[in-house]
Scaffold this motif. Structure first.
Motif, PDB file in Angstrom:
ATOM      1  N   MET A 234       4.283  -2.999  -9.068  1.00  0.00           N
ATOM      2  CA  MET A 234       5.537  -3.114  -8.312  1.00  0.00           C
ATOM      3  C   MET A 234       6.580  -3.907  -9.074  1.00  0.00           C
ATOM      4  SD  MET A 234       4.314  -3.675  -4.345  1.00  0.00           S
ATOM      5  CE  MET A 234       3.329  -5.124  -4.712  1.00  0.00           C
ATOM      6  N   GLY A 235       6.126  -4.771  -9.998  1.00  0.00           N
ATOM      7  CA  GLY A 235       7.047  -5.620 -10.737  1.00  0.00           C
ATOM      8  C   GLY A 235       7.457  -5.053 -12.074  1.00  0.00           C
ATOM      9  N   GLU A 236       6.784  -5.510 -13.129  1.00  0.00           N
ATOM     10  CA  GLU A 236       7.206  -5.173 -14.491  1.00  0.00           C
ATOM     11  C   GLU A 236       7.128  -3.674 -14.794  1.00  0.00           C
ATOM     12  OE1 GLU A 236       8.603  -7.473 -16.672  1.00  0.00           O
ATOM     13  OE2 GLU A 236       8.581  -8.467 -14.720  1.00  0.00           O
ATOM     14  N   VAL A 237       6.068  -3.016 -14.319  1.00  0.00           N
ATOM     15  CA  VAL A 237       5.923  -1.586 -14.620  1.00  0.00           C
ATOM     16  C   VAL A 237       7.044  -0.786 -13.970  1.00  0.00           C
ATOM     17  CG1 VAL A 237       4.456   0.444 -14.369  1.00  0.00           C
ATOM     18  CG2 VAL A 237       3.424  -1.754 -14.929  1.00  0.00           C
ATOM     19  N   SER A 238       7.292  -1.033 -12.675  1.00  0.00           N
ATOM     20  CA  SER A 238       8.357  -0.301 -11.982  1.00  0.00           C
ATOM     21  C   SER A 238       9.726  -0.636 -12.550  1.00  0.00           C
ATOM     22  CB  SER A 238       8.314  -0.617 -10.482  1.00  0.00           C
ATOM     23  OG  SER A 238       7.171  -0.044  -9.877  1.00  0.00           O
ATOM     24  N   ARG A 239       9.909  -1.890 -12.934  1.00  0.00           N
ATOM     25  CA  ARG A 239      11.201  -2.290 -13.528  1.00  0.00           C
ATOM     26  C   ARG A 239      11.488  -1.464 -14.774  1.00  0.00           C
ATOM     27  NH1 ARG A 239      12.533  -5.484 -17.760  1.00  0.00           N
ATOM     28  NH2 ARG A 239      10.378  -6.180 -18.059  1.00  0.00           N
ATOM     29  N   ARG A 240      10.508  -1.345 -15.632  1.00  0.00           N
ATOM     30  CA  ARG A 240      10.695  -0.588 -16.861  1.00  0.00           C
ATOM     31  C   ARG A 240      10.859   0.912 -16.597  1.00  0.00           C
ATOM     32  NH1 ARG A 240      11.876  -1.823 -22.213  1.00  0.00           N
ATOM     33  NH2 ARG A 240      10.955  -3.805 -22.796  1.00  0.00           N
ATOM     34  N   LEU A 241      10.017   1.445 -15.708  1.00  0.00           N
ATOM     35  CA  LEU A 241      10.103   2.876 -15.398  1.00  0.00           C
ATOM     36  C   LEU A 241      11.465   3.230 -14.822  1.00  0.00           C
ATOM     37  CD1 LEU A 241       6.597   3.485 -13.761  1.00  0.00           C
ATOM     38  CD2 LEU A 241       7.332   4.208 -16.038  1.00  0.00           C
ATOM     39  N   ASN A 242      11.957   2.408 -13.906  1.00  0.00           N
ATOM     40  CA  ASN A 242      13.252   2.680 -13.277  1.00  0.00           C
ATOM     41  C   ASN A 242      14.388   2.578 -14.294  1.00  0.00           C
ATOM     42  OD1 ASN A 242      12.019   3.037 -10.805  1.00  0.00           O
ATOM     43  ND2 ASN A 242      12.320   0.928 -10.146  1.00  0.00           N
TER      44      ASN A 242
ATOM     45  N   GLY B   4     -11.077  -3.091 -14.289  1.00  0.00           N
ATOM     46  CA  GLY B   4     -11.466  -4.482 -14.074  1.00  0.00           C
ATOM     47  C   GLY B   4     -10.420  -5.413 -13.496  1.00  0.00           C
ATOM     48  N   ALA B   5      -9.207  -4.927 -13.261  1.00  0.00           N
ATOM     49  CA  ALA B   5      -8.158  -5.808 -12.746  1.00  0.00           C
ATOM     50  C   ALA B   5      -8.319  -6.031 -11.248  1.00  0.00           C
ATOM     51  CB  ALA B   5      -6.783  -5.217 -13.031  1.00  0.00           C
ATOM     52  N   PRO B   6      -8.106  -7.267 -10.764  1.00  0.00           N
ATOM     53  CA  PRO B   6      -8.107  -7.498  -9.314  1.00  0.00           C
ATOM     54  C   PRO B   6      -7.018  -6.662  -8.648  1.00  0.00           C
ATOM     55  CG  PRO B   6      -8.174  -9.576 -10.526  1.00  0.00           C
ATOM     56  CD  PRO B   6      -7.876  -8.502 -11.523  1.00  0.00           C
ATOM     57  N   ALA B   7      -7.312  -6.146  -7.452  1.00  0.00           N
ATOM     58  CA  ALA B   7      -6.408  -5.199  -6.791  1.00  0.00           C
ATOM     59  C   ALA B   7      -5.005  -5.767  -6.598  1.00  0.00           C
ATOM     60  CB  ALA B   7      -6.998  -4.782  -5.442  1.00  0.00           C
ATOM     61  N   LYS B   8      -4.909  -6.991  -6.075  1.00  0.00           N
ATOM     62  CA  LYS B   8      -3.586  -7.540  -5.770  1.00  0.00           C
ATOM     63  C   LYS B   8      -2.779  -7.797  -7.033  1.00  0.00           C
ATOM     64  CE  LYS B   8      -4.626  -9.505  -1.235  1.00  0.00           C
ATOM     65  NZ  LYS B   8      -4.626 -10.714  -0.377  1.00  0.00           N
TER      66      LYS B   8
ATOM     67  N   ALA C  98       0.832  -1.207   0.000  1.00  0.00           N
ATOM     68  CA  ALA C  98       0.000   0.000   0.000  1.00  0.00           C
ATOM     69  C   ALA C  98       0.867   1.257   0.000  1.00  0.00           C
ATOM     70  CB  ALA C  98      -0.925  -0.007   1.210  1.00  0.00           C
ATOM     71  N   LEU C  99       2.006   1.198   0.690  1.00  0.00           N
ATOM     72  CA  LEU C  99       2.927   2.342   0.682  1.00  0.00           C
ATOM     73  C   LEU C  99       3.486   2.582  -0.716  1.00  0.00           C
ATOM     74  CD1 LEU C  99       4.926   1.843   4.008  1.00  0.00           C
ATOM     75  CD2 LEU C  99       3.341   3.699   3.471  1.00  0.00           C
ATOM     76  N   VAL C 100       3.815   1.505  -1.423  1.00  0.00           N
ATOM     77  CA  VAL C 100       4.334   1.659  -2.786  1.00  0.00           C
ATOM     78  C   VAL C 100       3.264   2.272  -3.685  1.00  0.00           C
ATOM     79  CG1 VAL C 100       5.245   0.453  -4.807  1.00  0.00           C
ATOM     80  CG2 VAL C 100       5.948  -0.266  -2.531  1.00  0.00           C
ATOM     81  N   MET C 101       2.012   1.814  -3.535  1.00  0.00           N
ATOM     82  CA  MET C 101       0.924   2.344  -4.372  1.00  0.00           C
ATOM     83  C   MET C 101       0.689   3.827  -4.128  1.00  0.00           C
ATOM     84  SD  MET C 101       0.069  -0.144  -6.288  1.00  0.00           S
ATOM     85  CE  MET C 101       1.765  -0.734  -6.098  1.00  0.00           C
ATOM     86  N   THR C 102       1.066   4.326  -2.947  1.00  0.00           N
ATOM     87  CA  THR C 102       0.843   5.740  -2.623  1.00  0.00           C
ATOM     88  C   THR C 102       2.156   6.523  -2.604  1.00  0.00           C
ATOM     89  OG1 THR C 102       0.885   5.154  -0.253  1.00  0.00           O
ATOM     90  CG2 THR C 102      -1.270   5.302  -1.325  1.00  0.00           C
ATOM     91  N   GLN C 103       3.161   6.056  -3.336  1.00  0.00           N
ATOM     92  CA  GLN C 103       4.442   6.767  -3.385  1.00  0.00           C
ATOM     93  C   GLN C 103       4.293   8.132  -4.038  1.00  0.00           C
ATOM     94  OE1 GLN C 103       7.150   5.221  -6.800  1.00  0.00           O
ATOM     95  NE2 GLN C 103       5.902   3.459  -6.214  1.00  0.00           N
TER      96      GLN C 103
ATOM     97  N   ALA D  29      -1.546  -4.404  -8.224  1.00  0.00           N
ATOM     98  CA  ALA D  29      -0.420  -3.934  -7.410  1.00  0.00           C
ATOM     99  C   ALA D  29       0.848  -4.707  -7.731  1.00  0.00           C
ATOM    100  CB  ALA D  29      -0.762  -4.077  -5.929  1.00  0.00           C
ATOM    101  N   ASN D  30       0.747  -6.014  -7.904  1.00  0.00           N
ATOM    102  CA  ASN D  30       1.927  -6.829  -8.205  1.00  0.00           C
ATOM    103  C   ASN D  30       2.559  -6.427  -9.530  1.00  0.00           C
ATOM    104  OD1 ASN D  30       1.754  -8.302  -5.846  1.00  0.00           O
ATOM    105  ND2 ASN D  30       0.575  -9.973  -6.749  1.00  0.00           N
ATOM    106  N   TRP D  31       1.735  -6.150 -10.538  1.00  0.00           N
ATOM    107  CA  TRP D  31       2.296  -5.747 -11.826  1.00  0.00           C
ATOM    108  C   TRP D  31       2.916  -4.355 -11.756  1.00  0.00           C
ATOM    109  CZ3 TRP D  31       3.217  -7.680 -16.673  1.00  0.00           C
ATOM    110  CH2 TRP D  31       2.916  -9.040 -16.845  1.00  0.00           C
TER     111      TRP D  31
END
Length: 505
Positions: A353-361, A342-346, A322-327, A349-351
């Protein structure tokens, strides 16, 4: 909280003064524009220059932004505050003084909270006061002289002063990041550090544990988090070396040289009495009535802590997730948009924190410039959920979507997508399905075809069948591997596993 780690037997003491440029269209005491990048000296009005006969008029929008900050950090909004003249002489200060606040600032107290390595931290604020910015000395492009650009003169600032609560450069950086995220979240500052909208001065000293505070030196105008860490770390080692060599640390203002990674003294540090503060005779006291505070409070966005708690409560996210989602507010809105599509919340959040953040960083982007829209990410997650594509296949689809959204002429290794395939923000399902089809990543979920493959694998591997039935679980994995190989990797793993177990029972 555990005692702070020591550096060579010394405790590090850090406080930050942060100059936050308020996101107003005009300056704090005049109607001149605050737009960045204008030609030198084209946005300095007669009021900014304090020409004879001019009088300052306070910008109401700047005050409202200060109130927002005070409410967000739990500080006290002063019902009455005073503007003062801070007297000093410098080429880029056209008045010979700076209008600031001294004895009675607009915001008093408050805290900024953040996490470092999963541990919660809290830094107390001393105050936040309104003031005007100075101009800028320009040295590049001049030979044996300097230029003065007064466009920044009079730009509204909110100087946020912390208590000396930080004990390492890492704590200081995380505090600064949390404060930066907060002022951007509140919409009171654009947060652009390259343009000088968020600048920090670090007051650094060292002492033996339990001893009185040491002599501090102020590192001026740190406009990147990486430079802040480097500057503080160098300054700490320098001060310890001085003390260990039997020398004194003298109060001073220092600059950080990013090229050498060193701090160097600029001038001896002034004390408050050196500035000869006195109330500005041209500005009446600032009176903030409770009705004004209540109105601003009603217009405030949901704060990060409150939103994170809601994500835990309503979405079932772990506290860390939740902290990551509100960064940042942009990140939180992206997450909520993925859920709304329509995506399930968890899974969302996993995507993120994972693939999206990996690419952005990797590309040093913010979530605001993600080439993949929330609707498209939700469509991809839906194809995982309905078994169309595996998790590994989905990652390949994601990379392809990212490439095609970033560069229209990207080519898939080993396969060229149809020239008619295009990707646009928010297009969603059609693009996801196009990539799955073009790359042959659709999972085989037809039960009759999977049964045919399983029967053939069991018939061809009687030894593994016997070993599994004898209690050797590893034999089952071998059979799954053979079945996946027979399907050329396209079989739905979960469905395949269930069918194998049923046949082996």
């Amino acid at each position: 909280m555990s005692p702070p780690a020591l550096t060579r037997g010394y405790e590090v003491v850090i406080g930050l003064e942060t100059h936050t440029q308020l996101a107003t269209a005009s300056k704090i005491f005049s109607g001149a524009s605050t737009a960045f990048g204008a030609s030198p000296n084209t946005q300095a009005s007669a009021v900014d220059l304090a020409l004879p006969g001019t009088l300052p008029v306070l910008n109401r929008g700047a005050v409202e932004r200060a109130i927002r900050l005070g409410l967000a950090v739990g500080g006290t909004i002063a019902p009455l505050s005073i503007f003062a003249r801070k007297n000093y002489f410098y080429p880029d200060l056209p008045k010979g003084y700076q209008i600031s606040q001294y004895e009675l600032p607009v915001v008093q107290g408050g805290t900024v909270e953040f996490h470092l390595a999963g541990v919660p931290h809290s830094v107390r604020l001393t105050r936040a006061h309104l003031e005007e910015d100075a101009g800028k000395s320009v040295h590049e492009g001049f030979e044996d002289q300097s230029g003065i650009d007064l466009n920044r003169a009079g730009t509204p600032l909110l100087e946020i002063v912390s208590e000396p609560d930080m004990r390492s450069s890492k704590e200081a950086v995380e505090y600064a990041k949390a404060l930066h995220a907060l002022v951007v979240w509140l919409g009171i500052c654009d947060g652009n550090m390259q343009e000088g909208s968020f600048r920090c001065d670090a007051n650094v000293s060292v002492r033996r544990p339990g001893a009185p505070y040491g002599t501090r030196r102020e590192i001026k105008n740190l406009n990147s988090f990486r430079h802040m860490a480097q500057a503080i770390d160098f300054e700490v080692q320098w001060q310890i070396d001085q003390i260990e060599d039997g020398l004194q640390v003298h109060q001073a203002t220092v600059l950080f040289d990013a090229g050498t990674g060193e701090t160097r003294a600029m001038r001896s540090k002034e004390d408050a009495h050196d500035y000869r503060y006195f109330p500005d005779p041209d500005l009446p006291p600032l009176v903030i009535e409770s009705a004004w505070i209540e109105r601003v409070s009603g217009e405030m966005p949901e704060l990060p802590r409150s939103m994170a708690a809601r994500f835990e409560r309503e979405d079932g996210l772990a506290a860390a997730d939740a902290l990551v989602m509100t960064q940042s507010l942009a990140f939180a809105r992206f997450y909520e948009s993925v859920k709304a599509a329509g995506a399930p919340a968890k899974m969302a959040a996993n995507w993120l924190m994972g693939e999206v953040s990996r690419r952005l960083n990797a590309e040093e982007r913010g979530i605001e410039s993600s080439p993949i829209a929330p609707e498209t990410l939700a469509a991809l997650i839906a194809r995982i959920a309905d078994g169309t594509v595996s998790n590994n296949g989905a990652k390949q689809v994601f990379d392809e979507l990212w490439m095609f959204s970033s560069s229209r002429d990207a080519v898939v290794p080993g396969k060229v997508l149809p020239s008619s395939t295009t990707f646009s923000a928010g297009a969603g399902t059609a693009e996801v399905d196009a990539v799955i089809a073009a790359k042959g990543l659709k999972q085989l979920s037809d039960s009759s075809e999977l049964e045919r493959i399983v029967d053939a694998v069991l018939a061809a591997n009687p030894k593994s069948v016997d070993e599994y039935r004898a209690g050797k679980d590893k034999a089952f994995n071998a059979l799954v591997g053979q079945a996946m190989k027979a399907s050329k990797g396209s079989a739905n793993p979960a469905q395949l596993g269930e069918l194998l177990k049923k046949k082996l029972a």
